[in-house]
Each structure stands twice: as C-alpha cells, then as structure tokens.
Design a protein around this motif. Structure first.
Motif, mmCIF file in Angstrom:
data_model
loop_
_atom_site.group_PDB
_atom_site.id
_atom_site.type_symbol
_atom_site.label_atom_id
_atom_site.label_comp_id
_atom_site.label_asym_id
_atom_site.label_seq_id
_atom_site.Cartn_x
_atom_site.Cartn_y
_atom_site.Cartn_z
ATOM 1 N N SER A 164 51.724 70.538 52.525
ATOM 2 C CA SER A 164 52.093 71.933 52.739
ATOM 3 C C SER A 164 52.112 72.717 51.426
ATOM 4 N N THR A 224 50.917 66.708 59.498
ATOM 5 C CA THR A 224 50.771 68.162 59.499
ATOM 6 C C THR A 224 50.189 68.642 58.181
ATOM 7 N N ASP A 261 49.637 72.296 56.538
ATOM 8 C CA ASP A 261 49.931 73.707 56.798
ATOM 9 C C ASP A 261 50.097 74.510 55.513
ATOM 10 N N HIS A 262 49.680 75.775 55.581
ATOM 11 C CA HIS A 262 49.896 76.761 54.514
ATOM 12 C C HIS A 262 49.333 76.320 53.165
ATOM 13 N N ARG A 312 47.896 68.153 62.910
ATOM 14 C CA ARG A 312 48.154 69.578 63.099
ATOM 15 C C ARG A 312 47.713 70.298 61.829
ATOM 16 N N VAL A 331 47.289 73.871 60.486
ATOM 17 C CA VAL A 331 47.707 75.210 60.889
ATOM 18 C C VAL A 331 47.981 76.096 59.674
ATOM 19 N N ASN A 356 46.329 77.595 57.324
ATOM 20 C CA ASN A 356 45.751 77.371 55.995
ATOM 21 C C ASN A 356 44.772 78.488 55.642
ATOM 22 N N ASN A 387 44.371 79.330 61.292
ATOM 23 C CA ASN A 387 43.814 79.262 59.940
ATOM 24 C C ASN A 387 42.884 80.448 59.683
#
Length: 375
Positions: free
Chosen positions: A218, A238, A240-241, A266, A268, A270, A306
């Motif tokens: 992350s 995960t 993410d970001h 997962r 998400v 990005n 994304n």
C-alpha cells in the motif's frame, strides 16, 4: 474459628500478597541500541532482544545486516539521511558520506562475515516456515546498490517494511518469499534490475500458491524498474493506493498450473501511468514495454478503481489492463475488472489474450479493447 479470626486471616493474606507484588521485579523495558556511522549495525542487531530497536543515526553505512530475532525494529533517521550501501562501494558515495561515513574495522568485519552480504543483499530478515521470524519492522532508511536485493525476507510472519527507499539494486528492491501477513507501506523502489517490489510463494521450487493471510502492499512509489510490482503464486493479498510509472510493466500478477491456484487478489485504487520503458526479453518472458496491470494465470481476483493511463507499446503484453496468456497455459478465471479509468493505452485499454472463463468487465471508462466490446 470465629468470624473475627477468619477476617483477620484474610486481611493478613492480602497484605502478604500485596507485599510480594511490590517486591517482584518490573518487566524489562525494551532497549534502544544507538548506532552511528563507523559502528557495526550487525553488532547491535546481535545484541537485540524481542521488542528492542536498533536506531541508526544519519549517515552512510557500508554494511549488510542479518535480522533473525522476532520483534526487533531496524530504524533509520529517514530515507534521505540514513543510507546502507555495500562495503565495496565506499569510494562511490563521496557526495553523501561526508564526515559521517567512515567505516570502522568492526563494521568491515561484520560486512565480511554477513550471510546477507555474501548473497548480495542489503538487509535480510530470515526465518523458516517451521520457525518464522515474527513482527520485525524495517523503516526509514535507504538501501542502495546491492548486487541482488535491497531487502530480502524469507520465513517471516507480520514483517513490516515502511518508508524504505530501495534503489539501483541488481535484482529486486524489496523482496519476500515463504511468508505471511507482511505489510509493505510507504516505500519507494526505483531503478532496480527486476521488480521494485517482489512477493512470491518461493523462488526456488515449483509449488502451489501460498495464502498470505491478508498481506498488504500500500502507498508505495514504484519507478524506473523492469517491473514495478510482481506478485507471484500468492493468494489473499491487497495491492492498493500505489503509484507505478516509468517501469517497463507496472504490475505483474503471476500464476501457473500448480495448486492451490493464485488468486483472491485485490488490486484497487492504484495510479498506473506511462510505464513505457523498454526491457529486453528473457528466457521466461517476451520483451516488455507499455504494460499497466497484467494478470496471467490468476483466478477470483478484483481489479477495481484504478487509474491506468498512457501505457503505450507494441510488446505482446502491452496495454492498460491485460489478461495475458500464461507461459504454463494456466488460465485467468473469474476475475472482476470494474470501475477503472483505463485510457490512452496501446495496444488496447483492455485486453484478453487467453480462453479463461468467468472474467467480467463492468463500468470501466475506456476507449479500446481486444477483443472489442469490453469497454
């Protein structure tokens, strides 16, 4: 015995218990082991116990470090001010070493004796699957110029790598195998020979996917690597970001024919843009250029929310979000691609190159797809 006697005995017992409690020693407080440039990080780490912190002052350290004790923290004074480089690189760091970069005989010896250094790595966190190293934290430092990996971890549980910059290493920036519940947050990986961030089941054997038990990748910055992020043969993780730009491929989610299959990933929220660097083919992969998020041999995963923009190339896996053909003929199956902004990518914004079933594309903002009709 009278009631008064019973009450008296109870009071006496309470007084004794209270006295014993007051006399018992307090639990030992964690120790902070302060290290300055020219002193041995490894010597301090060898003295550390669970809960201790090895705290590095600003400066450049010509050393690799083996971490094999659970619960310890290796912490710099900030990625811009605390730098680890290989011992052989002393003369190349003149602009940053200044008066604080002298290397003592003690650190020279620890560098020479370090298994981590002999393998070409900067920091190694090493346990086994049967006896993992748990709850280790590495944060707030830079790992630069190692021939293999800036940070290498194997056999860990709940490893945290935070605010680490890993740059210009020969293979991986930050890498982990055979591990569970890792957290990789707020790091920068740039200019590494292969992946900036690399997480795998194992690098040395053909095995089924490992359930990472909700590992997290992350808020990392992945720039100018061959591949920004590789997730290989893993489940339950995960991503993410993160921001990925300037790589040949931004994110590569890899599976194969072994069981359990990789999946339940997962990916998400990005920011994946302009990954247009050229990388020559290898024995396992064609040449890479202009690839955003690639899934190959992955199942039951979510790619959502994304921004995938301006990834342009003519390579076999070029495109925004690509369900690519797997070199082991493992299919992408039951993956959901939804609510993404996927624009100005070539050869297509969305692409499906295999015959996997159950993959869905919904509510994506895009202009081109192969085959047509996915936007």
């Amino acid at each position: 015995m009278t009631k008064r006697q019973i009450v008296g005995l109870a009071c006496a017992a309470a007084a004794v218990a209270s006295g014993l409690g007051a006399a018992s020693p307090a639990a030992a407080a964690p120790t902070v082991h302060h290290v300055k440039p020219g002193e041995s990080i490894q010597k301090a780490m060898n003295s550390a116990k669970p809960g201790d912190v090895v705290l590095l002052a600003p400066g450049t350290y010509h050393e690799s470090v083996d971490v094999g004790v659970s619960g310890v923290t290796l912490q710099g004074s900030g990625a811009r001010s605390t730098v680890l480089v290989p011992a052989a690189s002393e003369t190349s760091e003149t602009s940053e070493t200044s008066a604080t970069s002298e290397t003592s005989a003690a650190s020279d010896k620890s560098a020479a004796d370090s298994a981590c250094a002999k393998a070409g790595n900067g920091v190694c966190v090493t346990g086994t699957e049967a006896d993992p190293v748990k709850n280790v934290t590495v944060r707030s430092l830079t790992l630069r110029g190692f021939s293999k990996s800036g940070l290498w971890a194997t056999g860990t549980d709940r490893l945290r790598v935070e605010k680490v910059t890993s740059e210009k290493n020969g293979q991986w920036g930050i890498a982990q195998e055979r591990s569970l519940r890792g957290v990789f947050r707020g790091n920068t990986a740039t200019g590494n020979g292969d992946a900036g961030l690399f997480l795998a089941n194992t690098v040395s054997a053909e095995e089924g996917a490992v359930d990472t038990r909700r590992a997290v990748i992350s808020h990392n910055r992945l720039r100018d690597n061959r591949i920004g992020l590789t997730v290989r043969r893993l489940r339950n993780l995960t991503v993410d970001h993160n921001e990925a730009t300037g790589n040949c491929t931004a994110m590569f989610l890899v599976g194969d024919e072994n069981t359990p299959r990789p999946g339940e990933l997962r990916v998400v929220a990005n920011d994946v843009h302009a990954n247009n660097k050229y990388c020559a083919k290898t024995a396992r992969l064609p040449y890479l250029q202009g690839s955003g998020i690639i899934l190959t041999g992955v199942e039951d995963s979510l790619v959502a929310g994304n921004r995938v923009e301006d990834n342009v190339g003519e390579a076999p896996m070029s495109g925004g979000i690509v369900l690519a053909k797997n070199f082991k003929n493992a299919l992408n199956q039951r993956n959901a691609i939804r609510d993404n902004v996927v624009v100005r990518n070539g050869t297509a914004d969305l692409a499906v190159q295999d015959d996997g079933e159950g993959n869905t594309f919904r509510d994506n903002t895009c202009a081109t797809s192969r085959p047509g009709g996915l936007c």
